[in-house]
Design an enzyme around this catalytic site. Structure first.
Site, PDB file in Angstrom:
ATOM      1  N   LEU A 136       0.877  -1.177   0.000  1.00  0.00           N
ATOM      2  CA  LEU A 136       0.000   0.000   0.000  1.00  0.00           C
ATOM      3  C   LEU A 136       0.906   1.216   0.000  1.00  0.00           C
ATOM      4  CD1 LEU A 136      -3.040   1.138   0.675  1.00  0.00           C
ATOM      5  CD2 LEU A 136      -1.978   1.581   2.888  1.00  0.00           C
ATOM      6  N   TYR A 215      13.204 -17.191  31.045  1.00  0.00           N
ATOM      7  CA  TYR A 215      13.765 -15.842  31.039  1.00  0.00           C
ATOM      8  C   TYR A 215      15.108 -15.939  31.726  1.00  0.00           C
ATOM      9  CZ  TYR A 215       9.132 -14.449  29.667  1.00  0.00           C
ATOM     10  OH  TYR A 215       7.961 -14.321  28.962  1.00  0.00           O
TER      11      TYR A 215
HETATM   12  C1  LIG Z   1      10.420 -11.878  19.135  1.00  0.00           C
HETATM   13  C2  LIG Z   1       8.947 -11.796  19.304  1.00  0.00           C
HETATM   14  C3  LIG Z   1       8.317 -12.752  20.070  1.00  0.00           C
HETATM   15  C4  LIG Z   1       6.941 -12.718  20.205  1.00  0.00           C
HETATM   16  N1  LIG Z   1       6.344 -13.661  20.955  1.00  0.00           N
HETATM   17  C5  LIG Z   1       4.989 -13.658  21.095  1.00  0.00           C
HETATM   18  C6  LIG Z   1       4.309 -14.695  21.804  1.00  0.00           C
HETATM   19  O1  LIG Z   1       4.930 -15.617  22.329  1.00  0.00           O
HETATM   20  N2  LIG Z   1       2.946 -14.666  21.846  1.00  0.00           N
HETATM   21  C7  LIG Z   1       2.233 -13.654  21.237  1.00  0.00           C
HETATM   22  O2  LIG Z   1       0.993 -13.697  21.281  1.00  0.00           O
HETATM   23  N3  LIG Z   1       2.845 -12.652  20.570  1.00  0.00           N
HETATM   24  C8  LIG Z   1       4.203 -12.633  20.474  1.00  0.00           C
HETATM   25  N4  LIG Z   1       4.826 -11.666  19.755  1.00  0.00           N
HETATM   26  C9  LIG Z   1       4.032 -10.605  19.139  1.00  0.00           C
HETATM   27  C10 LIG Z   1       3.443 -11.018  17.815  1.00  0.00           C
HETATM   28  O3  LIG Z   1       4.425 -11.537  16.952  1.00  0.00           O
HETATM   29  C11 LIG Z   1       2.766  -9.830  17.178  1.00  0.00           C
HETATM   30  O4  LIG Z   1       1.890  -9.234  18.113  1.00  0.00           O
HETATM   31  C12 LIG Z   1       1.966 -10.237  15.952  1.00  0.00           C
HETATM   32  O5  LIG Z   1       2.799 -10.784  14.983  1.00  0.00           O
HETATM   33  C13 LIG Z   1       1.282  -9.017  15.358  1.00  0.00           C
HETATM   34  O6  LIG Z   1       0.667  -9.382  14.170  1.00  0.00           O
HETATM   35  P1  LIG Z   1       0.180  -8.262  13.166  1.00  0.00           P
HETATM   36  O7  LIG Z   1      -0.574  -9.008  12.116  1.00  0.00           O
HETATM   37  O8  LIG Z   1      -0.496  -7.181  13.872  1.00  0.00           O
HETATM   38  O9  LIG Z   1       1.510  -7.607  12.559  1.00  0.00           O
HETATM   39  P2  LIG Z   1       2.729  -8.241  11.746  1.00  0.00           P
HETATM   40  O10 LIG Z   1       2.872  -9.683  11.973  1.00  0.00           O
HETATM   41  O11 LIG Z   1       3.893  -7.359  12.040  1.00  0.00           O
HETATM   42  O12 LIG Z   1       2.309  -8.070  10.230  1.00  0.00           O
HETATM   43  C14 LIG Z   1       2.386  -6.838   9.557  1.00  0.00           C
HETATM   44  C15 LIG Z   1       2.011  -7.072   8.106  1.00  0.00           C
HETATM   45  O13 LIG Z   1       1.845  -5.818   7.475  1.00  0.00           O
HETATM   46  C16 LIG Z   1       2.453  -5.858   6.217  1.00  0.00           C
HETATM   47  N5  LIG Z   1       2.707  -4.459   5.819  1.00  0.00           N
HETATM   48  C17 LIG Z   1       3.269  -3.459   6.532  1.00  0.00           C
HETATM   49  N6  LIG Z   1       3.231  -2.315   5.827  1.00  0.00           N
HETATM   50  C18 LIG Z   1       2.643  -2.599   4.639  1.00  0.00           C
HETATM   51  C19 LIG Z   1       2.318  -1.842   3.472  1.00  0.00           C
HETATM   52  N7  LIG Z   1       2.556  -0.527   3.381  1.00  0.00           N
HETATM   53  N8  LIG Z   1       1.717  -2.473   2.437  1.00  0.00           N
HETATM   54  C20 LIG Z   1       1.450  -3.798   2.485  1.00  0.00           C
HETATM   55  N9  LIG Z   1       1.734  -4.567   3.566  1.00  0.00           N
HETATM   56  C21 LIG Z   1       2.319  -3.969   4.623  1.00  0.00           C
HETATM   57  C22 LIG Z   1       3.651  -6.742   6.385  1.00  0.00           C
HETATM   58  O14 LIG Z   1       4.081  -7.236   5.132  1.00  0.00           O
HETATM   59  C23 LIG Z   1       3.048  -7.831   7.284  1.00  0.00           C
HETATM   60  O15 LIG Z   1       2.387  -8.781   6.484  1.00  0.00           O
HETATM   61  C24 LIG Z   1       6.200 -11.681  19.596  1.00  0.00           C
HETATM   62  C25 LIG Z   1       6.851 -10.712  18.829  1.00  0.00           C
HETATM   63  C26 LIG Z   1       8.206 -10.769  18.678  1.00  0.00           C
HETATM   64  C27 LIG Z   1       8.893  -9.723  17.823  1.00  0.00           C
END
Ligand SMILES: Cc1cc2nc3c(=O)[nH]c(=O)nc-3n(C[C@H](O)[C@H](O)[C@H](O)COP(=O)(O)OP(=O)(O)OC[C@H]3O[C@@H](n4cnc5c(N)ncnc54)[C@H](O)[C@@H]3O)c2cc1C
Length: 508
Positions: A136, A215
């Protein structure tokens, strides 16, 4: 590529975006989802699906596939190293709560790189279009819809898509929130992390069939170790000095850190990947603007200490999906959409508060002071958090979280799990929900109410008390399994009463 119109454009194909996509497609909504990445997550990241999340995934028919990638029960400790001094045991399966008393759905321990492809495949099976490598680049909105400019990354070609609504699931660093002028506040960045994903046989050092989350605090680093039981993969994530770069973490250094973490001095791990990520706590001031709705990390960023970031993303996706579907199908007025922020933002704030406290306890005890939020009971947060919005008719002003083991089916709370007989077999009340609105009752006088009224018998005799409806009352349950309204007894004109309630909560 031809310019198109869709009912909902979802930006982002992580857990939030793919959940919104899946649940919208399941409701027959025409949905296009785009992600600038080449595919789904390569890294394990969010590991763990609470039974509440699994109830939603079960409704979409993907529980078994998610569970196929699930590790065993989790042990969580704060320790010096895997074999070193244990400072505190946070959870073991011996002291796990009886989740079976709360839900028919299991606790999953699948990681994000397993779950996302499952959601993607099911979304496509249900007719959703999901385009990767599609970014986007800009969008505008007016009274009728949203117009988005999309870049096909490999070819550089731009297309325009018009949508009735936009779901912004573009993650922590997404730009949609900012472009709507929505600020975010919170503790902000907490620590820079280096995440090392590696393969090694640690079966002698971790409990086989279990998920191990330690941890770690020792002389060499502060971090966390997670064993992903299903395939010998493990993750070590450590806080690092912001002046360091990824290049400072070569194979030798990573191996040394892993040996310290595991106490196996001759371990020769295969390093699969090394990434940088930021532990942070942020909350968007608003979760929507006009026809755009923020879900998942676009709406809030929580420290992963608590395992709720991914779970909240899936639940956000479910919530906005049923509400958008109701409006797009003409079953609800647009006022229903205001309940998304009214219900999801307080919940997100509680998740961030609880996870921030966990972060301080597990990673940064020196930050503990009176400003750190009080602990929040995990089960109350997961099962007993209230929904307060125009989409429920509460009976009083008491909006405290409730103990799900003793919940009484009050409007605004998750409808309890009770085993009943339906169509000749035993089922959980929770499995009756998800396809539309359901009236739970034992009295056939409520039958013609314009919603699904499953014919139930109650061999355990618990339904009447757990739902607060006795033998003659009724409880009206929303598609997300939350009680919208109930009557403790039969009313004079049940059909008209239920229709009046629906008109109110659906803004029609
Ligand atoms: C190391 C780590 C460990 C974690 N452990 C846990 C856990 O144990 N349990 C838990 O519940 N959560 C955990 N989390 C958190 C979890 O990973 C996130 O909360 C979750 O992935 C969020 O999902 P989301 O779909 O909101 O965002 P994301 O997974 O970040 O997805 C973002 C999406 O947006 C797309 N995007 C961005 N900008 C654009 C654009 N301009 N145009 C098109 N596409 C775009 C990207 O390509 C991607 O597909 C962890 C996070 C990390 C970093």
């Amino acid at each position: 590529m031809k310019d198109t119109h869709v009912q909902v454009l979802v930006v982002g194909a992580g857990l939030g975006g793919l959940s919104a996509t899946l649940f919208l497609a399941q409701q027959g909504i025409d949905v296009l989802t785009v992600s600038k990445h080449a595919g789904t997550a390569l890294h394990p990241k969010a590991t763990g699906q609470t039974p509440r999340t699994m109830e939603l995934l079960r409704r979409a028919g993907v529980e078994d596939e998610v569970m196929a990638g699930s590790g065993g029960p989790i042990t969580i400790k704060i320790a010096e190293s895997l074999q070193g001094e244990v400072f505190r045991t946070i959870a073991t399966d011996e002291d796990a709560p009886d989740f079976g008393a709360l839900s028919p759905a299991p606790f999953g321990m699948a990681s994000q790189d397993h779950v996302e492809p499952v959601l993607l495949d099911r979304s496509r099976d249900l007719g959703a279009e999901v385009r990767f490598h599609t970014e986007l680049v800009s969008f505008t909105q007016d009274g009728d819809g949203v117009e988005a400019r999309l870049l096909d990354v490999p070819t550089g070609r731009l297309t325009t898509v018009r949508a009735d609504y936009l779901v912004a699931a573009d993650g922590h660093r997404g730009k949609i929130r900012e472009s709507l002028g929505i600020e975010r506040h919170g503790h902000g960045p907490l620590a820079g992390h280096i995440g090392i994903i590696f393969e090694a046989d640690l079966s002698l050092h971790t409990a086989p069939g279990r998920t191990t989350l330690f941890y770690l605090r020792n002389q060499a680093f502060t971090g966390a170790f997670v064993s992903l039981t299903t395939d010998r993969r493990h993750v070590l994530t450590i806080e690092h000095d912001s002046r360091e770069s990824l290049a400072d973490y070569d194979e030798d250094r990573c191996t040394a850190l892993i040996r310290t973490a595991t106490d196996v001095p001759d371990l020769t791990p295969k390093i699969l990947d090394v990434t940088r990520w930021e532990m942070a706590a942020w909350m968007a001031d608003r979760f929507s603007s006009g026809r755009v709705f923020l879900v998942g990390d676009a709406a809030k960023v929580t420290p992963p200490t608590g395992g709720l970031g991914g779970n909240t993303a899936v639940q956000d996706g479910y919530d906005i999906a049923w509400k958008l579907a109701a409006v797009l199908k003409g079953e609800a007025g647009t006022g229903l959409l205001a309940s998304y922020e009214a219900e999801r933002r307080p919940y997100a704030q509680a998740v961030v508060d609880s996870s921030y406290r966990n972060y301080v306890e597990r990673f940064a005890p020196h930050l503990m002071d009176d400003d750190v939020p009080a602990p929040i009971d995990y089960l109350e947060l997961g099962f007993g958090f209230p929904c307060r919005s125009s989409a429920v008719l509460p009976e009083d002003d008491d909006a405290a979280m409730e103990d799900p083991f003793t919940s009484t089916g009050r409007p605004g709370y998750r409808a309890p799990h009770v085993t009943v007989r339906h169509n000749g077999s035993e089922t959980s009340t929770v499995d009756l929900f998800g396809r539309g609105w359901v009236l739970v009752t034992l009295d056939p006088a409520w039958n013609d109410c314009g919603v699904d009224v499953p014919v139930l018998t109650d061999p355990s005799g618990r339904l009447g008390t757990r739902y607060g409806i006795g033998d003659r009352g009724a409880s009206l349950v929303r598609p997300d399994g939350v009680v919208a309204w109930r009557s403790p007894d039969l009313v004079l004109d049940p059909g008209a009463t239920v229709r009046r309630v629906l008109d109110s909560v659906l803004d029609r």
